[in-house]
Design a protein around this motif. Sequence first.
Motif, PDB file in Angstrom:
ATOM      1  N   CYS A  69      51.447 -30.538  78.967  1.00 38.38           N
ATOM      2  CA  CYS A  69      50.305 -29.992  78.235  1.00 38.38           C
ATOM      3  C   CYS A  69      50.313 -30.511  76.805  1.00 38.38           C
ATOM      4  CB  CYS A  69      50.328 -28.466  78.228  1.00 38.38           C
ATOM      5  SG  CYS A  69      48.685 -27.733  77.886  1.00 38.38           S
ATOM      6  N   LEU A  70      49.133 -30.867  76.327  1.00 37.18           N
ATOM      7  CA  LEU A  70      48.958 -31.329  74.952  1.00 37.18           C
ATOM      8  C   LEU A  70      48.007 -30.375  74.248  1.00 37.18           C
ATOM      9  CD1 LEU A  70      49.502 -33.677  72.887  1.00 37.18           C
ATOM     10  CD2 LEU A  70      47.315 -34.623  73.643  1.00 37.18           C
ATOM     11  N   PHE A  71      48.396 -29.912  73.046  1.00 40.30           N
ATOM     12  CA  PHE A  71      47.594 -28.967  72.267  1.00 40.30           C
ATOM     13  C   PHE A  71      47.203 -29.606  70.938  1.00 40.30           C
ATOM     14  CE2 PHE A  71      50.658 -26.676  74.860  1.00 40.30           C
ATOM     15  CZ  PHE A  71      49.919 -25.667  75.471  1.00 40.30           C
ATOM     16  N   TRP A  72      45.999 -29.276  70.448  1.00 38.03           N
ATOM     17  CA  TRP A  72      45.556 -29.734  69.138  1.00 38.03           C
ATOM     18  C   TRP A  72      44.389 -28.862  68.671  1.00 38.03           C
ATOM     19  CZ3 TRP A  72      43.747 -31.691  73.622  1.00 38.03           C
ATOM     20  CH2 TRP A  72      42.381 -31.934  73.734  1.00 38.03           C
ATOM     21  N   ASN A  73      44.063 -28.965  67.382  1.00 38.42           N
ATOM     22  CA  ASN A  73      42.919 -28.259  66.801  1.00 38.42           C
ATOM     23  C   ASN A  73      41.768 -29.228  66.622  1.00 38.42           C
ATOM     24  OD1 ASN A  73      43.515 -25.449  66.394  1.00 38.42           O
ATOM     25  ND2 ASN A  73      45.084 -26.084  64.931  1.00 38.42           N
ATOM     26  N   GLU A  74      40.679 -28.972  67.310  1.00 40.79           N
ATOM     27  CA  GLU A  74      39.552 -29.896  67.305  1.00 40.79           C
ATOM     28  C   GLU A  74      38.954 -30.065  65.920  1.00 40.79           C
ATOM     29  OE1 GLU A  74      37.631 -32.751  68.842  1.00 40.79           O
ATOM     30  OE2 GLU A  74      38.729 -31.474  70.257  1.00 40.79           O
ATOM     31  N   GLY A  75      38.994 -29.036  65.095  1.00 36.18           N
ATOM     32  CA  GLY A  75      38.385 -29.135  63.777  1.00 36.18           C
ATOM     33  C   GLY A  75      39.117 -30.069  62.840  1.00 36.18           C
ATOM     34  N   SER A  76      40.455 -30.076  62.904  1.00 35.16           N
ATOM     35  CA  SER A  76      41.242 -30.875  61.969  1.00 35.16           C
ATOM     36  C   SER A  76      41.761 -32.166  62.577  1.00 35.16           C
ATOM     37  CB  SER A  76      42.438 -30.051  61.461  1.00 35.16           C
ATOM     38  OG  SER A  76      43.253 -29.635  62.550  1.00 35.16           O
ATOM     39  N   THR A  77      41.798 -32.258  63.904  1.00 32.65           N
ATOM     40  CA  THR A  77      42.329 -33.443  64.578  1.00 32.65           C
ATOM     41  C   THR A  77      41.374 -33.871  65.678  1.00 32.65           C
ATOM     42  OG1 THR A  77      44.598 -32.686  64.177  1.00 32.65           O
ATOM     43  CG2 THR A  77      44.286 -34.423  65.831  1.00 32.65           C
ATOM     44  N   SER A  78      41.001 -35.133  65.656  1.00 34.76           N
ATOM     45  CA  SER A  78      40.140 -35.663  66.711  1.00 34.76           C
ATOM     46  C   SER A  78      41.021 -36.333  67.766  1.00 34.76           C
ATOM     47  CB  SER A  78      39.152 -36.684  66.132  1.00 34.76           C
ATOM     48  OG  SER A  78      38.401 -37.295  67.162  1.00 34.76           O
ATOM     49  N   PHE A  79      40.965 -35.821  69.000  1.00 35.64           N
ATOM     50  CA  PHE A  79      41.741 -36.392  70.101  1.00 35.64           C
ATOM     51  C   PHE A  79      40.809 -36.633  71.277  1.00 35.64           C
ATOM     52  CE2 PHE A  79      44.207 -36.102  74.011  1.00 35.64           C
ATOM     53  CZ  PHE A  79      45.251 -36.973  73.754  1.00 35.64           C
ATOM     54  N   ASN A  80      40.706 -37.876  71.709  1.00 36.54           N
ATOM     55  CA  ASN A  80      39.851 -38.258  72.822  1.00 36.54           C
ATOM     56  C   ASN A  80      40.724 -38.738  73.979  1.00 36.54           C
ATOM     57  OD1 ASN A  80      37.371 -37.897  71.296  1.00 36.54           O
ATOM     58  ND2 ASN A  80      37.957 -39.757  70.195  1.00 36.54           N
ATOM     59  N   LEU A  81      40.697 -38.004  75.067  1.00 34.92           N
ATOM     60  CA  LEU A  81      41.551 -38.301  76.209  1.00 34.92           C
ATOM     61  C   LEU A  81      41.246 -39.681  76.781  1.00 34.92           C
ATOM     62  CD1 LEU A  81      43.664 -37.204  78.277  1.00 34.92           C
ATOM     63  CD2 LEU A  81      41.709 -36.442  79.654  1.00 34.92           C
ATOM     64  N   ILE A  82      42.323 -40.437  77.058  1.00 35.07           N
ATOM     65  CA  ILE A  82      42.189 -41.748  77.694  1.00 35.07           C
ATOM     66  C   ILE A  82      42.624 -41.669  79.158  1.00 35.07           C
ATOM     67  CG2 ILE A  82      43.015 -44.127  77.726  1.00 35.07           C
ATOM     68  CD1 ILE A  82      43.312 -43.988  74.705  1.00 35.07           C
ATOM     69  N   SER A  83      43.815 -41.139  79.419  1.00 36.52           N
ATOM     70  CA  SER A  83      44.307 -41.036  80.787  1.00 36.52           C
ATOM     71  C   SER A  83      45.435 -40.010  80.854  1.00 36.52           C
ATOM     72  CB  SER A  83      44.800 -42.394  81.302  1.00 36.52           C
ATOM     73  OG  SER A  83      45.914 -42.843  80.542  1.00 36.52           O
ATOM     74  N   PHE A  84      45.757 -39.606  82.078  1.00 35.88           N
ATOM     75  CA  PHE A  84      46.877 -38.683  82.276  1.00 35.88           C
ATOM     76  C   PHE A  84      47.421 -38.865  83.681  1.00 35.88           C
ATOM     77  CE2 PHE A  84      43.126 -36.405  83.721  1.00 35.88           C
ATOM     78  CZ  PHE A  84      43.548 -35.804  84.898  1.00 35.88           C
ATOM     79  N   SER A  85      48.658 -38.395  83.877  1.00 37.54           N
ATOM     80  CA  SER A  85      49.308 -38.417  85.183  1.00 37.54           C
ATOM     81  C   SER A  85      50.380 -37.339  85.172  1.00 37.54           C
ATOM     82  CB  SER A  85      49.926 -39.793  85.463  1.00 37.54           C
ATOM     83  OG  SER A  85      51.048 -40.015  84.623  1.00 37.54           O
ATOM     84  N   GLN A  86      51.204 -37.304  86.197  1.00 36.15           N
ATOM     85  CA  GLN A  86      52.308 -36.353  86.230  1.00 36.15           C
ATOM     86  C   GLN A  86      53.363 -36.670  85.170  1.00 36.15           C
ATOM     87  OE1 GLN A  86      52.925 -33.557  88.013  1.00 36.15           O
ATOM     88  NE2 GLN A  86      50.878 -33.672  88.905  1.00 36.15           N
ATOM     89  N   HIS A  87      53.277 -37.869  84.580  1.00 40.64           N
ATOM     90  CA  HIS A  87      54.315 -38.291  83.638  1.00 40.64           C
ATOM     91  C   HIS A  87      53.781 -38.658  82.259  1.00 40.64           C
ATOM     92  CE1 HIS A  87      57.633 -38.410  86.576  1.00 40.64           C
ATOM     93  NE2 HIS A  87      56.691 -38.722  87.442  1.00 40.64           N
ATOM     94  N   HIS A  88      52.486 -38.487  82.005  1.00 41.56           N
ATOM     95  CA  HIS A  88      51.997 -38.813  80.666  1.00 41.56           C
ATOM     96  C   HIS A  88      50.626 -38.185  80.405  1.00 41.56           C
ATOM     97  CE1 HIS A  88      48.995 -41.557  82.340  1.00 41.56           C
ATOM     98  NE2 HIS A  88      48.524 -41.737  81.115  1.00 41.56           N
ATOM     99  N   ILE A  89      50.330 -38.058  79.111  1.00 43.20           N
ATOM    100  CA  ILE A  89      48.986 -37.767  78.624  1.00 43.20           C
ATOM    101  C   ILE A  89      48.747 -38.693  77.440  1.00 43.20           C
ATOM    102  CG2 ILE A  89      47.450 -36.078  77.555  1.00 43.20           C
ATOM    103  CD1 ILE A  89      48.980 -33.862  78.926  1.00 43.20           C
ATOM    104  N   SER A  90      47.652 -39.452  77.476  1.00 40.71           N
ATOM    105  CA  SER A  90      47.369 -40.372  76.371  1.00 40.71           C
ATOM    106  C   SER A  90      45.943 -40.179  75.882  1.00 40.71           C
ATOM    107  CB  SER A  90      47.570 -41.832  76.807  1.00 40.71           C
ATOM    108  OG  SER A  90      46.580 -42.227  77.738  1.00 40.71           O
ATOM    109  N   GLY A  91      45.750 -40.432  74.600  1.00 39.52           N
ATOM    110  CA  GLY A  91      44.423 -40.305  74.020  1.00 39.52           C
ATOM    111  C   GLY A  91      44.377 -40.938  72.648  1.00 39.52           C
TER     112      GLY A  91
END
Length: 267
Positions: A69-91
Amino acid sequence: MSSLCWNCRGLGNPRSVAALQRWCAFYGPELLFVSETMINKSAAEMLKHGFGYSSAIGVSSVGKAGGLCLFWNEGSTSFNLISFSQHHISGEVVTDAGAKWCFVGVCGWSDSANKHKTWALICKLCNEYNGLVLVGGDFNEILHYEEKEGGADTERRAIPEFREMMDDCNLRDLGYRGLWYTWERGVSVKTKVRERLDRFVGNSSWCNLNPEAHVEHLVRFKSDHTPIMLSLGSARKKKGKRRKRRGFRFETKWLLDEGCVGVVKQA
Protein backbone atom coordinates in the motif's frame (compact mmCIF):
# COMPACT_ATOMS: atom_id res chain seq x y z
CA MET A 1 10.00 15.91 0.37
CA SER A 2 10.37 12.72 2.38
CA SER A 3 9.42 9.06 1.99
CA LEU A 4 9.12 6.22 4.48
CA CYS A 5 9.24 2.53 3.51
CA TRP A 6 8.57 -0.37 5.85
CA ASN A 7 8.07 -4.11 5.55
CA CYS A 8 5.62 -4.18 8.45
CA ARG A 9 4.89 -7.94 8.47
CA GLY A 10 1.17 -7.36 8.86
CA LEU A 11 -1.06 -4.29 9.10
CA GLY A 12 -3.78 -6.33 10.77
CA ASN A 13 -1.88 -5.92 14.02
CA PRO A 14 -3.03 -2.84 16.00
CA ARG A 15 0.50 -2.37 17.36
CA SER A 16 1.93 -2.02 13.84
CA VAL A 17 -0.80 0.47 12.94
CA ALA A 18 -0.12 2.47 16.10
CA ALA A 19 3.63 2.53 15.34
CA LEU A 20 2.99 3.86 11.84
CA GLN A 21 0.66 6.51 13.22
CA ARG A 22 3.40 7.70 15.58
CA TRP A 23 6.05 7.77 12.86
CA CYS A 24 3.78 9.60 10.42
CA ALA A 25 2.86 12.18 13.05
CA PHE A 26 6.48 12.74 14.06
CA TYR A 27 8.36 12.56 10.73
CA GLY A 28 5.56 13.60 8.36
CA PRO A 29 6.62 11.66 5.24
CA GLU A 30 4.92 12.83 2.05
CA LEU A 31 4.99 9.27 0.72
CA LEU A 32 4.44 6.17 2.86
CA PHE A 33 5.08 2.77 1.25
CA VAL A 34 4.21 -0.32 3.28
CA SER A 35 4.87 -3.91 2.18
CA GLU A 36 3.79 -7.30 3.54
CA THR A 37 0.51 -5.81 4.78
CA MET A 38 -1.04 -9.31 4.84
CA ILE A 39 -4.50 -7.81 4.36
CA ASN A 40 -6.68 -7.03 1.35
CA LYS A 41 -6.54 -3.86 -0.72
CA SER A 42 -9.64 -2.20 0.77
CA ALA A 43 -8.61 -2.82 4.38
CA ALA A 44 -5.19 -1.30 3.76
CA GLU A 45 -6.54 1.77 1.96
CA MET A 46 -9.04 2.44 4.77
CA LEU A 47 -6.11 3.13 7.12
CA LYS A 48 -5.12 6.27 5.22
CA HIS A 49 -6.98 8.77 7.41
CA GLY A 50 -5.53 7.23 10.58
CA PHE A 51 -2.05 7.80 9.15
CA GLY A 52 -2.93 11.35 8.13
CA TYR A 53 -3.27 10.87 4.36
CA SER A 54 -6.02 11.60 1.88
CA SER A 55 -5.11 9.07 -0.83
CA ALA A 56 -3.96 5.45 -1.00
CA ILE A 57 -3.35 2.69 -3.53
CA GLY A 58 -3.27 -0.86 -2.23
CA VAL A 59 -2.48 -4.32 -3.60
CA SER A 60 -4.22 -7.22 -1.87
CA SER A 61 -2.22 -9.97 -0.22
CA VAL A 62 -2.42 -13.54 -1.46
CA GLY A 63 -3.83 -15.28 1.58
CA LYS A 64 -1.65 -14.10 4.45
CA ALA A 65 1.37 -13.40 2.26
CA GLY A 66 2.33 -10.15 0.55
CA GLY A 67 0.20 -7.07 0.15
CA LEU A 68 1.33 -3.50 -0.58
CA CYS A 69 0.00 0.00 0.00
CA LEU A 70 1.16 3.50 -0.87
CA PHE A 71 -0.21 6.56 0.98
CA TRP A 72 0.07 10.26 0.13
CA ASN A 73 -1.76 13.60 0.48
CA GLU A 74 -3.24 14.72 -2.81
CA GLY A 75 -3.16 18.40 -1.87
CA SER A 76 0.57 18.60 -1.14
CA THR A 77 1.91 15.74 -3.28
CA SER A 78 0.98 14.85 -6.84
CA PHE A 79 1.23 11.10 -7.47
CA ASN A 80 0.05 9.56 -10.75
CA LEU A 81 -0.05 5.77 -10.79
CA ILE A 82 1.96 4.09 -13.56
CA SER A 83 1.78 0.38 -12.69
CA PHE A 84 1.51 -2.10 -9.84
CA SER A 85 1.89 -5.81 -9.11
CA GLN A 86 2.26 -8.11 -6.12
CA HIS A 87 5.83 -6.82 -5.80
CA HIS A 88 5.71 -3.11 -6.66
CA ILE A 89 3.78 0.13 -6.93
CA SER A 90 5.15 2.83 -9.24
CA GLY A 91 3.99 6.30 -10.15
CA GLU A 92 5.12 9.76 -11.16
CA VAL A 93 5.73 12.24 -8.35
CA VAL A 94 5.51 15.98 -9.02
CA THR A 95 6.92 18.28 -6.35
CA ASP A 96 5.85 21.84 -5.52
CA ALA A 97 8.95 23.08 -7.35
CA GLY A 98 7.83 21.30 -10.53
CA ALA A 99 10.40 18.48 -10.44
CA LYS A 100 9.16 15.10 -11.69
CA TRP A 101 10.39 11.59 -11.06
CA CYS A 102 9.18 8.02 -10.92
CA PHE A 103 8.87 6.53 -7.45
CA VAL A 104 8.95 2.73 -7.25
CA GLY A 105 8.04 1.03 -3.99
CA VAL A 106 9.36 -2.51 -4.19
CA CYS A 107 9.13 -5.75 -2.22
CA GLY A 108 11.45 -8.28 -3.85
CA TRP A 109 10.98 -12.02 -4.16
CA SER A 110 12.32 -13.74 -1.02
CA ASP A 111 13.19 -17.18 -2.42
CA SER A 112 16.58 -17.38 -4.11
CA ALA A 113 15.23 -19.10 -7.23
CA ASN A 114 13.08 -16.05 -8.08
CA LYS A 115 15.28 -13.16 -7.03
CA HIS A 116 16.23 -12.57 -10.65
CA LYS A 117 12.60 -11.49 -11.15
CA THR A 118 13.18 -8.55 -8.78
CA TRP A 119 16.08 -7.27 -10.90
CA ALA A 120 14.13 -7.81 -14.13
CA LEU A 121 11.17 -5.88 -12.72
CA ILE A 122 13.29 -2.91 -11.64
CA CYS A 123 15.09 -2.84 -15.01
CA LYS A 124 11.78 -2.90 -16.84
CA LEU A 125 10.37 -0.02 -14.78
CA CYS A 126 13.53 2.08 -15.15
CA ASN A 127 13.63 1.55 -18.92
CA GLU A 128 9.95 2.39 -19.34
CA TYR A 129 10.28 5.75 -17.57
CA ASN A 130 12.43 8.24 -19.42
CA GLY A 131 13.57 10.43 -16.57
CA LEU A 132 14.46 10.49 -12.89
CA VAL A 133 13.84 7.28 -10.93
CA LEU A 134 13.83 6.56 -7.18
CA VAL A 135 13.37 3.00 -5.89
CA GLY A 136 12.77 2.20 -2.22
CA GLY A 137 11.67 -0.71 -0.09
CA ASP A 138 12.62 -4.29 0.75
CA PHE A 139 14.91 -5.68 -1.97
CA ASN A 140 15.22 -8.99 -0.10
CA GLU A 141 18.92 -9.19 -0.96
CA ILE A 142 22.20 -7.64 0.09
CA LEU A 143 24.40 -5.72 -2.33
CA HIS A 144 27.71 -6.79 -0.73
CA TYR A 145 28.74 -9.61 1.60
CA GLU A 146 29.75 -6.95 4.13
CA GLU A 147 26.02 -6.25 4.56
CA LYS A 148 25.54 -9.57 6.38
CA GLU A 149 26.44 -10.70 9.88
CA GLY A 150 25.90 -14.19 11.30
CA GLY A 151 24.49 -17.31 9.70
CA ALA A 152 26.19 -19.68 7.30
CA ASP A 153 28.83 -18.40 4.89
CA THR A 154 27.29 -19.50 1.62
CA GLU A 155 27.62 -18.15 -1.90
CA ARG A 156 24.68 -15.98 -2.95
CA ARG A 157 24.26 -15.93 -6.70
CA ALA A 158 21.77 -13.06 -6.55
CA ILE A 159 24.42 -10.57 -5.33
CA PRO A 160 26.32 -10.21 -8.65
CA GLU A 161 22.97 -10.07 -10.46
CA PHE A 162 21.88 -7.29 -8.10
CA ARG A 163 25.06 -5.33 -8.84
CA GLU A 164 24.67 -5.88 -12.57
CA MET A 165 21.12 -4.54 -12.43
CA MET A 166 22.34 -1.45 -10.55
CA ASP A 167 24.98 -0.82 -13.24
CA ASP A 168 22.62 -1.46 -16.16
CA CYS A 169 20.01 0.94 -14.75
CA ASN A 170 22.62 3.51 -13.64
CA LEU A 171 21.34 3.30 -10.05
CA ARG A 172 23.22 4.44 -6.94
CA ASP A 173 22.69 3.30 -3.38
CA LEU A 174 21.81 6.35 -1.23
CA GLY A 175 23.52 5.04 1.90
CA TYR A 176 22.12 5.37 5.42
CA ARG A 177 22.43 6.82 8.90
CA GLY A 178 21.92 4.73 12.02
CA LEU A 179 22.39 1.00 12.51
CA TRP A 180 23.84 -0.68 9.43
CA TYR A 181 21.34 -3.56 9.21
CA THR A 182 17.62 -3.39 8.42
CA TRP A 183 16.61 -7.03 9.00
CA GLU A 184 17.29 -9.28 11.98
CA ARG A 185 16.28 -12.73 13.16
CA GLY A 186 17.42 -15.07 15.94
CA VAL A 187 17.28 -14.76 19.71
CA SER A 188 20.85 -15.60 20.76
CA VAL A 189 24.36 -14.63 19.70
CA LYS A 190 24.81 -17.96 17.89
CA THR A 191 21.51 -17.86 15.99
CA LYS A 192 21.28 -14.12 15.26
CA VAL A 193 21.50 -13.05 11.62
CA ARG A 194 21.53 -9.43 10.46
CA GLU A 195 21.37 -8.10 6.91
CA ARG A 196 20.78 -4.84 5.08
CA LEU A 197 17.83 -5.77 2.87
CA ASP A 198 15.96 -2.44 2.78
CA ARG A 199 17.32 0.61 0.96
CA PHE A 200 16.70 3.55 -1.34
CA VAL A 201 18.45 3.76 -4.73
CA GLY A 202 18.20 6.44 -7.39
CA ASN A 203 19.52 6.90 -10.91
CA SER A 204 22.23 9.48 -11.59
CA SER A 205 19.74 12.11 -12.77
CA TRP A 206 17.72 11.80 -9.56
CA CYS A 207 20.85 11.93 -7.38
CA ASN A 208 22.15 15.00 -9.20
CA LEU A 209 18.83 16.78 -8.62
CA ASN A 210 18.81 15.85 -4.91
CA PRO A 211 22.45 16.01 -3.73
CA GLU A 212 21.47 16.43 -0.06
CA ALA A 213 19.20 13.39 0.05
CA HIS A 214 19.90 11.08 2.97
CA VAL A 215 18.40 7.92 4.43
CA GLU A 216 17.88 7.11 8.09
CA HIS A 217 17.27 3.66 9.56
CA LEU A 218 14.63 4.12 12.25
CA VAL A 219 14.04 1.96 15.33
CA ARG A 220 12.82 -1.55 14.53
CA PHE A 221 9.44 -2.40 16.04
CA LYS A 222 7.17 -5.46 15.77
CA SER A 223 8.51 -6.48 12.35
CA ASP A 224 11.87 -8.12 11.65
CA HIS A 225 12.49 -5.23 9.23
CA THR A 226 13.54 -1.69 10.09
CA PRO A 227 11.60 1.25 8.61
CA ILE A 228 13.77 3.45 6.39
CA MET A 229 13.23 7.19 5.99
CA LEU A 230 14.40 9.29 3.04
CA SER A 231 14.71 13.07 3.40
CA LEU A 232 15.75 15.33 0.53
CA GLY A 233 16.98 18.32 2.55
CA SER A 234 20.00 18.67 4.80
CA ALA A 235 17.75 18.81 7.85
CA ARG A 236 14.78 16.57 8.44
CA LYS A 237 11.55 18.45 9.04
CA LYS A 238 9.17 17.10 11.65
CA LYS A 239 5.50 17.87 11.99
CA GLY A 240 4.08 19.73 14.96
CA LYS A 241 5.86 21.74 17.62
CA ARG A 242 7.54 18.87 19.41
CA ARG A 243 10.81 19.93 20.98
CA LYS A 244 13.98 18.25 19.80
CA ARG A 245 15.13 15.72 22.36
CA ARG A 246 18.76 15.50 23.30
CA GLY A 247 20.41 12.12 22.76
CA PHE A 248 21.23 9.99 25.80
CA ARG A 249 24.80 10.32 27.10
CA PHE A 250 26.37 7.95 29.64
CA GLU A 251 28.56 9.59 32.28
CA THR A 252 31.57 7.47 33.28
CA LYS A 253 31.40 8.79 36.85
CA TRP A 254 28.09 6.97 37.31
CA LEU A 255 30.09 3.73 37.55
CA LEU A 256 31.38 4.93 40.92
CA ASP A 257 27.85 4.92 42.32
CA GLU A 258 27.04 1.71 44.19
CA GLY A 259 23.52 1.60 42.79
CA CYS A 260 24.57 1.86 39.13
CA VAL A 261 24.63 -1.89 38.43
CA GLY A 262 21.20 -2.39 39.95
CA VAL A 263 19.67 0.42 37.91
CA VAL A 264 21.12 -0.95 34.66
CA LYS A 265 19.91 -4.48 35.40
CA GLN A 266 16.43 -3.24 36.23
CA ALA A 267 16.27 -1.20 32.99
